[in-house]
Motif scaffolding. Structure first.
Motif, short mmCIF file in Angstrom:
data_model
loop_
_atom_site.label_atom_id
_atom_site.label_comp_id
_atom_site.label_asym_id
_atom_site.label_seq_id
_atom_site.Cartn_x
_atom_site.Cartn_y
_atom_site.Cartn_z
N LEU A 184 -23.02 40.82 0.58
CA LEU A 184 -22.12 40.39 -0.49
C LEU A 184 -21.07 39.38 -0.01
N GLN A 185 -20.97 39.21 1.32
CA GLN A 185 -19.98 38.26 1.85
C GLN A 185 -20.50 36.83 1.91
N PHE A 186 -21.83 36.66 1.73
CA PHE A 186 -22.44 35.34 1.95
C PHE A 186 -23.15 34.81 0.70
N GLU A 187 -23.19 33.49 0.61
CA GLU A 187 -23.97 32.84 -0.44
C GLU A 187 -25.42 32.68 0.03
N GLY A 188 -26.29 32.32 -0.89
CA GLY A 188 -27.65 31.98 -0.49
C GLY A 188 -28.69 33.02 -0.86
N LYS A 189 -29.94 32.55 -0.81
CA LYS A 189 -31.08 33.36 -1.23
C LYS A 189 -31.31 34.56 -0.32
N LYS A 190 -31.23 34.34 1.01
CA LYS A 190 -31.50 35.45 1.92
C LYS A 190 -30.48 36.58 1.75
N ALA A 191 -29.21 36.21 1.61
CA ALA A 191 -28.17 37.23 1.42
C ALA A 191 -28.43 38.02 0.14
N ARG A 192 -28.86 37.31 -0.92
CA ARG A 192 -29.13 38.00 -2.19
C ARG A 192 -30.35 38.92 -2.06
N ASN A 193 -31.35 38.47 -1.33
CA ASN A 193 -32.53 39.30 -1.12
C ASN A 193 -32.20 40.57 -0.35
N ILE A 194 -31.34 40.42 0.67
CA ILE A 194 -30.91 41.60 1.44
C ILE A 194 -30.16 42.57 0.52
N PHE A 195 -29.27 42.02 -0.32
CA PHE A 195 -28.50 42.86 -1.23
C PHE A 195 -29.41 43.65 -2.17
N GLN A 196 -30.36 42.98 -2.78
CA GLN A 196 -31.25 43.64 -3.73
C GLN A 196 -32.14 44.67 -3.04
N TYR A 197 -32.63 44.34 -1.85
CA TYR A 197 -33.46 45.28 -1.09
C TYR A 197 -32.65 46.55 -0.76
N ALA A 198 -31.43 46.37 -0.25
CA ALA A 198 -30.62 47.51 0.18
C ALA A 198 -30.18 48.36 -1.01
N MET A 199 -29.83 47.74 -2.12
CA MET A 199 -29.44 48.49 -3.31
C MET A 199 -30.60 49.35 -3.81
N ARG A 200 -31.76 48.77 -3.85
CA ARG A 200 -32.95 49.49 -4.33
C ARG A 200 -33.27 50.69 -3.42
N ASN A 201 -33.19 50.47 -2.12
CA ASN A 201 -33.52 51.54 -1.18
C ASN A 201 -32.43 52.60 -1.10
N LEU A 202 -31.16 52.19 -1.25
CA LEU A 202 -30.08 53.18 -1.24
C LEU A 202 -30.19 54.11 -2.44
N GLU A 203 -30.49 53.55 -3.60
CA GLU A 203 -30.67 54.39 -4.79
C GLU A 203 -31.77 55.43 -4.54
N TYR A 204 -32.88 54.99 -3.96
CA TYR A 204 -34.00 55.89 -3.67
C TYR A 204 -33.59 56.96 -2.66
N GLU A 205 -32.90 56.54 -1.59
CA GLU A 205 -32.52 57.48 -0.53
C GLU A 205 -31.53 58.52 -1.02
#
Length: 385
Positions: free
Chosen positions: A215-236
């Motif tokens: 969430l501290q960075f701009e760009g596609k990779k940062a957004r992909n990391i954010f979405q991946y981690a949010m999805r997996n944290l909800e599951y965990e």
């Protein structure tokens, strides 16, 4: 024959996927230890130039501190972890074999750096301490080769990058480009060296840090990391939080640590994205209710299983979580107070739940495997498996 059966049962309980994951993780770690730092970053896809920093967490910004040419930097600094105090010379040997493995881990966490920051907020006259803290961040970057040593363990990265983000956002005028580049490298490294095979609190720590860091960075990779981690944290969280609100590791200390992480995560997501995920609120609510149930009359909690010492008490985390759930300003001079400034409400009176005694005669936390009984001033706590 019995030993053979126990071995097979153990392998079955751990799971083949986790065993393979551990082997792959350890093989990578061995390979990294023989390669130059820059090559390690290339292999782990962590060598890219850091994207632009987003303008976030402005509530944390503090007064401007100027570094004068005559500012003296300490030559020695005391660290006290695990009841062991050591005087370290600068530049610090961050991976010295003189220290135990766990002691070095605590050194790399930078939790102590956040404590320096907290003291500065309270006392408002510790400018030299803040300057020295930034000097030690410089020292860490210069003396920790990527991929080598405890500083590049996924767990220490998880804790350190969160602490660095809070420190950088509190005094942004002291932040250098190399700090941002290092933060991005560590975030990318963590993403490509996730501790999925360990699960439990380690995996949650990874995911929380990936969310906050991305969430501290701009760009596609940062957004992909954010979405991946949010999805997996909800599951965990759905998997790791039991029906009675306890954490699957059945340790009160780890339960409270995770609850603290989740509340801070919730505040940061709301500060930056303006959202309050329902699954996160539900998890925090269930874990807070469990903490209220296991709080003992003396203000402590049952210490079954692995219970590391905490730098906060059970009342403070109950208060912290209730403020988030009720959208109330945290009524104390701290980083937590600054994060909660998004709430316009006046802080609520917390005495109703901080001093309230749980008078239930019998509390059966059947999923956790704990039973608490209370009779007048006598408490009995049973761990029933």
């Amino acid at each position: 024959m019995k030993i053979y059966k126990y071995f097979l049962r153990t392998v079955y309980d751990i799971g083949l996927i986790r065993i393979i994951g551990r082997l792959k993780f350890d093989i990578r770690k061995i390979i990294y230890s023989f390669l130059p730092g820059k090559l390690n970053l290339i292999i782990s896809h962590s060598n890219q130039k850091s994207p632009n920093l987003r303008n976030t967490l402005t509530n944390l910004e503090n007064r401007i501190i100027s570094i004068r040419k005559d500012t003296l930097i300490k030559k020695n600094i005391k660290f006290n972890f695990l009841n062991e105090e050591k005087l370290l010379k600068t530049p610090i040997n961050w991976n010295s074999s003189e220290f135990s493995h766990l002691w070095r881990f605590n050194l790399h966490y930078f939790d102590w750096g956040r404590n320096i920051l907290e003291n500065a907020l309270i006392n408002e006259n510790l400018d030299k301490e803040i300057i020295f803290l930034y000097f030690l961040i410089d020292d860490w970057i210069e003396n920790n080769i990527p991929g080598y040593g405890d500083g590049w363990s996924s767990y220490t990265i998880s804790l350190r990058i969160r602490n660095w983000i809070i420190i950088f956002r509190s005094f942004p005028n002291l932040v250098k480009d190399k700090y941002i580049n290092s933060l991005w490298q560590q975030l990318s490294w963590l993403f490509h060296n996730r501790e999925i095979y360990l699960g439990g609190n380690h995996w949650i720590e990874n995911l929380v840090s990936l969310i906050i860091g991305s969430l501290q960075f701009e760009g596609k990779k940062a957004r992909n990391i954010f979405q991946y981690a949010m999805r997996n944290l909800e599951y965990e969280l759905k998997k790791q939080i039991l029906n009675d609100g306890g954490h699957i590791e059945r340790s009160a200390s780890y339960h409270l640590l995770i609850l603290d992480r989740l509340v801070e995560l919730g505040l940061i997501i709301e500060n930056i994205e303006g959202i309050r995920p329902s699954w996160l609120i539900d998890s925090i609510s269930k874990m807070r209710d469990w903490a209220l149930k296991i709080k003992l009359l003396n203000g402590e909690y049952p210490k079954f299983n692995d219970n590391p010492d905490l730098n906060f008490n059970i009342d403070s985390i109950i208060y912290y979580s209730k403020c988030y759930l009720k959208k109330s300003l945290i009524n104390e001079k701290s980083i937590k107070n600054n994060l909660s400034k998004i709430y316009k409400k006046v802080s609520f009176n917390n005495t109703d739940f901080l001093t309230k005694k749980n008078s239930n005669y019998l509390i059966n936390l059947c999923n956790t495997g704990w039973i608490l009984t209370r009779m007048n001033n006598i408490e009995l706590v049973f761990k029933v498996g």
